[in-house]
Motif scaffolding. Structure first.
Motif, short mmCIF file in Angstrom:
data_model
loop_
_atom_site.label_atom_id
_atom_site.label_comp_id
_atom_site.label_asym_id
_atom_site.label_seq_id
_atom_site.Cartn_x
_atom_site.Cartn_y
_atom_site.Cartn_z
N UNK A 1 4.23 4.73 10.49
CA UNK A 1 4.47 3.43 11.28
C UNK A 1 5.90 2.97 10.43
N UNK A 2 5.81 3.51 9.05
CA UNK A 2 6.07 2.70 8.00
C UNK A 2 7.57 3.95 7.42
N UNK A 3 7.68 4.61 7.32
CA UNK A 3 8.49 5.54 6.29
C UNK A 3 9.41 6.31 8.17
N UNK A 4 8.95 6.13 9.17
CA UNK A 4 10.06 6.78 9.80
C UNK A 4 10.40 5.77 10.49
N UNK A 5 9.28 4.47 10.54
CA UNK A 5 10.11 3.42 11.66
C UNK A 5 10.01 2.08 10.93
N UNK A 6 9.44 0.95 10.20
CA UNK A 6 9.65 -0.29 9.99
C UNK A 6 10.47 -0.12 8.87
N UNK A 7 10.47 0.50 7.91
CA UNK A 7 11.44 0.82 6.66
C UNK A 7 12.73 0.94 6.94
N UNK A 8 13.00 1.89 7.77
CA UNK A 8 14.39 2.16 8.02
C UNK A 8 15.00 0.76 8.56
N UNK A 9 14.32 -0.28 9.07
CA UNK A 9 14.68 -0.92 9.68
C UNK A 9 15.38 -2.39 8.41
N UNK A 10 15.05 -1.88 7.42
CA UNK A 10 15.09 -2.58 5.97
C UNK A 10 14.31 -3.42 5.83
N UNK A 11 13.39 -3.30 6.13
CA UNK A 11 11.97 -4.38 6.38
C UNK A 11 11.42 -3.59 5.09
N UNK A 12 10.23 -4.15 4.63
CA UNK A 12 9.94 -3.85 3.78
C UNK A 12 7.55 -3.46 3.28
N UNK A 13 7.62 -3.42 3.17
CA UNK A 13 5.92 -3.78 2.88
C UNK A 13 4.47 -3.54 1.34
N UNK A 14 3.78 -4.07 1.72
CA UNK A 14 3.29 -3.47 0.84
C UNK A 14 1.66 -3.04 1.15
N UNK A 15 0.24 -2.49 0.01
CA UNK A 15 -0.58 -1.73 0.28
C UNK A 15 -1.43 -2.40 -1.31
N UNK A 16 -2.54 -2.06 -1.03
CA UNK A 16 -3.08 -2.24 -2.03
C UNK A 16 -4.01 -0.86 -1.93
N UNK A 17 -4.09 -0.30 -2.22
CA UNK A 17 -4.77 0.97 -2.44
C UNK A 17 -6.32 1.12 -3.83
N UNK A 18 -7.59 1.33 -2.82
CA UNK A 18 -9.12 0.85 -3.86
C UNK A 18 -9.58 2.01 -3.29
N UNK A 19 -9.64 2.51 -4.68
CA UNK A 19 -10.77 3.40 -5.27
C UNK A 19 -10.82 3.87 -6.52
N UNK A 20 -12.30 4.33 -6.13
CA UNK A 20 -13.22 3.97 -7.46
C UNK A 20 -12.83 4.81 -8.76
N UNK A 21 -13.61 5.16 -9.82
CA UNK A 21 -12.90 5.84 -10.50
C UNK A 21 -13.15 7.26 -10.60
N UNK A 22 -12.04 8.18 -10.15
CA UNK A 22 -12.30 9.43 -10.05
C UNK A 22 -12.29 9.86 -8.63
N UNK A 23 -11.79 8.71 -7.80
CA UNK A 23 -12.13 8.87 -6.56
C UNK A 23 -10.95 9.08 -5.51
N UNK A 24 -9.65 9.17 -6.22
CA UNK A 24 -9.18 9.86 -5.20
C UNK A 24 -7.57 8.78 -5.64
N UNK A 25 -7.38 8.55 -6.11
CA UNK A 25 -5.89 7.44 -6.32
C UNK A 25 -4.89 7.70 -6.36
N UNK A 26 -5.01 8.57 -7.91
CA UNK A 26 -3.64 9.18 -8.47
C UNK A 26 -3.28 9.99 -7.18
N UNK A 27 -4.44 11.47 -6.41
CA UNK A 27 -4.19 11.61 -5.22
C UNK A 27 -3.54 11.27 -4.15
N UNK A 28 -3.52 10.35 -4.12
CA UNK A 28 -3.30 9.57 -2.68
C UNK A 28 -2.20 9.07 -2.69
#
Length: 429
Positions: free
Chosen positions: A44-71
């Motif tokens: 939806x984004x890396x191969x599509x919308x962003x290449x049309x010079x659009x932009x996006x924001x996502x908040x990633x929610x994961x507990x301590x040790x729940x994989x945020x950095x991994x993601x």
């Protein structure tokens, strides 16, 4: 056999076993359940919308040790594959608080990375504006005839589109030219400026660099960075902000409101054309303390972050890493088997299938029965698992007893609690 150098397999095990946090490389070999998010982000984004010079924001929610950095690391690797520039920034109240955008800009610049090849991701990664400018120059040199000619370099730089900040634009061009002409002192000066540090006044005047990086223009500098990377041929810019556990939640009320207002501005900037091809990921342990307040900025953020990101709603703003559609016991079993394969390869060691299965089952059962509601149970499982692997390696034919498993879990749970306490005290004092 894994398609990974043996020494890197050992490095992955060492990193996971010492802290439970993910290494920067080799993540794909032990990722579980994140495909449903990554596939949509790419399509939806890396191969599509962003290449049309659009932009996006996502908040990633994961507990301590729940994989945020991994993601976030996986998103970075996916972005590299699609020719995006990335910067991963670990936010913290001391070194990089989000209420001081000039410090955030500096960390973005210090962690800037051009797209790296798949094989490069299997080793420690180079980063920073110095490495980035040099990579830009060598890319130009590989694609340009007579690239050593000053006239050719001048013509190339002259035709680059300007960015919103002419100072930023002039500085990156001057750094490029200095490197191309082996002007080491000049090159170092412009890199210093781009890092947000002061440089001599006469250099500023000569190269028309009229502003220094400060809170009043930090947004403009970040926008200029985004405009520049697109101008020199990349698909866009991916910013990965990893909130350092408690971060904003322990700041003063005034600082917190300022940080939240910066967050709101970034979300709004992503909705206009001044951040071409930019996608921002902001990872937090829990959004509720962050948004627990009343007033304009809180209500504005709650409204913007209300929707969930899913396959059927890719425009949603919130990605919940606890919602993986994989039951905890299945998640840990798959993770355990993948890490056992990496461990076997790293140490040329073959587990007894029966011993491995018994140890893994006991570890999963005891981890889930006693620590499932502990926010860091996944990290605890990894730490205990790696120690169990080492014990099986040292004592082949002797599977771990339930008593030993409980002792290992208790020991590491205590270590994690002490570490968390130290972090809180360090941030507060």
């Amino acid at each position: 056999m894994l398609p990974i150098p043996k020494e890197y397999a050992k490095a992955i095990i060492n990193k996971l076993g010492s802290s439970g946090t993910p290494p920067e490389f080799g993540l794909e070999f032990f990722t579980i359940g994140l495909d449903k998010y990554l596939k949509v982000i790419e399509e939806e984004y890396l191969t599509s919308l962003l290449k049309f010079r659009l932009s996006s924001f996502k908040m990633v929610v994961g507990n301590y040790g729940g994989g945020k950095t991994h993601f976030l690391y996986l998103v970075r690797n996916l972005a590299f594959k699609n020719n995006y520039v990335c910067s991963y920034v670990a936010l913290s109240p001391v070194e990089c608080p989000f209420d001081k955008l000039e410090l955030v800009y500096r960390q973005v610049i210090l962690n800037l990375m051009p797209p790296l090849k798949e094989e490069d991701l299997l080793k420690p990664l180079p980063k920073g504006i110095d490495f980035f400018i040099k990579s830009w120059y060598y890319e130009f040199k590989n694609q340009t005839k007579e690239a050593d000619s000053p006239l050719v370099v001048n013509e190339y730089l002259k035709n680059l589109p300007a960015t919103e900040s002419s100072s930023f634009s002039n500085a990156v061009k001057a750094a490029f030219q200095a490197y191309a002409t082996n002007d080491e002192e000049g090159y170092a000066t412009f890199i210093q400026y781009l890092k947000g540090e002061e440089i001599p006044r006469e250099v500023k005047m000569r190269f028309r660099i009229s502003e220094k990086v400060e809170k009043t223009n930090a947004f403009r500098m970040i926008r200029s960075l985004a405009q520049w990377v697109v101008a020199i041929g990349y698909s866009g810019l991916i910013l990965l902000f990893d909130e350092a556990e408690r971060g904003i939640s322990i700041s003063s009320s005034k600082d917190k409101r300022r940080a939240l207002d910066n967050l709101r501005q970034i979300i709004d900037e992503c909705g206009n054309a001044r951040l071409p091809g930019v996608m921002v990921f902001y990872a937090v342990p829990n959004e509720e303390p962050l948004l627990d307040g009343t007033g304009g900025v809180y209500e504005a953020l709650k409204q913007r972050l209300r929707s969930s990101f899913t396959k059927t709603n890719p425009s949603g703003a919130r990605i919940n890493l606890e919602d993986l559609d994989v039951p905890p016991e299945v998640f840990l079993e798959r993770l355990g088997k993948k890490l056992a394969e990496i461990f076997s390869y790293a140490y040329s060691f073959s587990f007894s299938p029966a011993d491995l299965e018994k140890t893994l089952n006991l570890l999963i059962k005891n981890c889930l029965s006693s620590y499932l509601f502990d926010v860091s149970y996944r990290r605890l499982f990894i730490l205990a698992l790696i120690e169990a692997f080492y014990r099986l390696k040292e004592n082949p034919g002797k599977p771990l007893s339930e008593k030993e498993i409980k002792e290992i879990l208790h020991l590491h749970q205590k270590e994690l609690a002490e570490k968390e306490k130290e972090e809180v005290e360090k941030e507060e004092f």
